[in-house]
Write a protein that holds these residues in place. Sequence first.
Motif, mmCIF file in Angstrom:
data_model
loop_
_atom_site.group_PDB
_atom_site.id
_atom_site.type_symbol
_atom_site.label_atom_id
_atom_site.label_comp_id
_atom_site.label_asym_id
_atom_site.label_seq_id
_atom_site.Cartn_x
_atom_site.Cartn_y
_atom_site.Cartn_z
ATOM 1 N N LYS A 1 1.656 27.120 -2.351
ATOM 2 C CA LYS A 1 1.214 26.592 -1.055
ATOM 3 C C LYS A 1 2.415 26.121 -0.261
ATOM 4 C CE LYS A 1 -3.233 24.894 -2.638
ATOM 5 N NZ LYS A 1 -4.073 23.723 -2.843
ATOM 6 N N TYR B 1 3.114 24.135 3.734
ATOM 7 C CA TYR B 1 2.468 23.405 4.811
ATOM 8 C C TYR B 1 3.241 23.650 6.093
ATOM 9 C CZ TYR B 1 0.145 21.232 0.903
ATOM 10 O OH TYR B 1 -0.584 21.038 -0.239
ATOM 11 N N VAL C 1 -4.005 26.159 17.077
ATOM 12 C CA VAL C 1 -4.206 27.337 16.236
ATOM 13 C C VAL C 1 -2.901 28.122 16.172
ATOM 14 C CG1 VAL C 1 -5.468 29.499 16.018
ATOM 15 C CG2 VAL C 1 -6.644 27.450 16.793
ATOM 16 N N LYS D 1 -0.836 31.591 14.663
ATOM 17 C CA LYS D 1 -0.858 32.913 14.058
ATOM 18 C C LYS D 1 0.385 33.001 13.183
ATOM 19 C CE LYS D 1 -0.851 37.829 14.813
ATOM 20 N NZ LYS D 1 -0.681 38.934 15.735
ATOM 21 N N THR E 1 -2.206 35.984 9.108
ATOM 22 C CA THR E 1 -3.370 35.109 9.148
ATOM 23 C C THR E 1 -3.314 34.222 10.387
ATOM 24 O OG1 THR E 1 -4.670 33.518 7.881
ATOM 25 C CG2 THR E 1 -2.292 33.289 7.758
ATOM 26 N N THR E 2 -4.455 33.650 10.705
ATOM 27 C CA THR E 2 -4.554 32.667 11.774
ATOM 28 C C THR E 2 -5.116 31.399 11.148
ATOM 29 O OG1 THR E 2 -4.995 34.398 13.385
ATOM 30 C CG2 THR E 2 -5.560 32.172 14.030
ATOM 31 N N GLN E 3 -4.552 30.264 11.483
ATOM 32 C CA GLN E 3 -5.025 29.021 10.873
ATOM 33 C C GLN E 3 -4.941 27.860 11.834
ATOM 34 O OE1 GLN E 3 -2.295 28.548 7.551
ATOM 35 N NE2 GLN E 3 -1.601 26.640 8.453
ATOM 36 N N ASN F 1 -2.982 22.798 8.204
ATOM 37 C CA ASN F 1 -1.566 22.821 7.858
ATOM 38 C C ASN F 1 -1.258 23.642 6.620
ATOM 39 O OD1 ASN F 1 -1.114 21.145 9.991
ATOM 40 N ND2 ASN F 1 -1.005 19.288 8.779
ATOM 41 N N GLU F 2 -2.220 23.825 5.729
ATOM 42 C CA GLU F 2 -1.962 24.423 4.422
ATOM 43 C C GLU F 2 -2.086 25.950 4.469
ATOM 44 O OE1 GLU F 2 -4.392 24.372 0.348
ATOM 45 O OE2 GLU F 2 -3.735 22.386 1.028
ATOM 46 N N LEU F 3 -1.078 26.630 3.903
ATOM 47 C CA LEU F 3 -1.072 28.092 3.828
ATOM 48 C C LEU F 3 -0.917 28.501 2.369
ATOM 49 C CD1 LEU F 3 -0.954 30.890 5.228
ATOM 50 C CD2 LEU F 3 1.518 30.595 5.346
ATOM 51 N N ASN F 4 -1.856 29.320 1.894
ATOM 52 C CA ASN F 4 -1.834 29.792 0.514
ATOM 53 C C ASN F 4 -0.899 30.995 0.410
ATOM 54 O OD1 ASN F 4 -2.310 30.701 -2.061
ATOM 55 N ND2 ASN F 4 -4.524 30.843 -1.829
#
Length: 111
Positions: free
Chosen positions: A50, A52, A60, A62, A76-78, A81-84
């Motif tokens: 992970k 952040y 948002v 990208k 991905t779009t999020q 704060n957390e990105l796997n």
Amino acid sequence: MKQFYLITFFCVVFSLSGFSQTTEKYMAAKQDTDLAENLTLYPNPASHGKVYISSKNNKVKKIEIFNVLGKLILSTTQLGNELNISKLKAGAYIVKISEESLTVTRKLIVR
């Protein structure tokens, strides 16, 4: 004397027109710098699957991750704060983060 005034007039006119273009470019560069300064990507190097990504605006985002050869690995779009990144192999990556109309890139090391 007339030549001196004429040359001075042209210098002032051309310098003012150039100044407005420079100001627009400066403002665009300042916005990019603001995002770059207010954006954090941590931990780097990452080792627990992970990372952040946070920014001052917290809008948002990208996110695109590329390998060192330029191949798109993850897109991905999020909003959070957390990105796997658990599916990424160990190595070096380039992370492209776009928020609204601004884009920054960061280097990410995965262990």
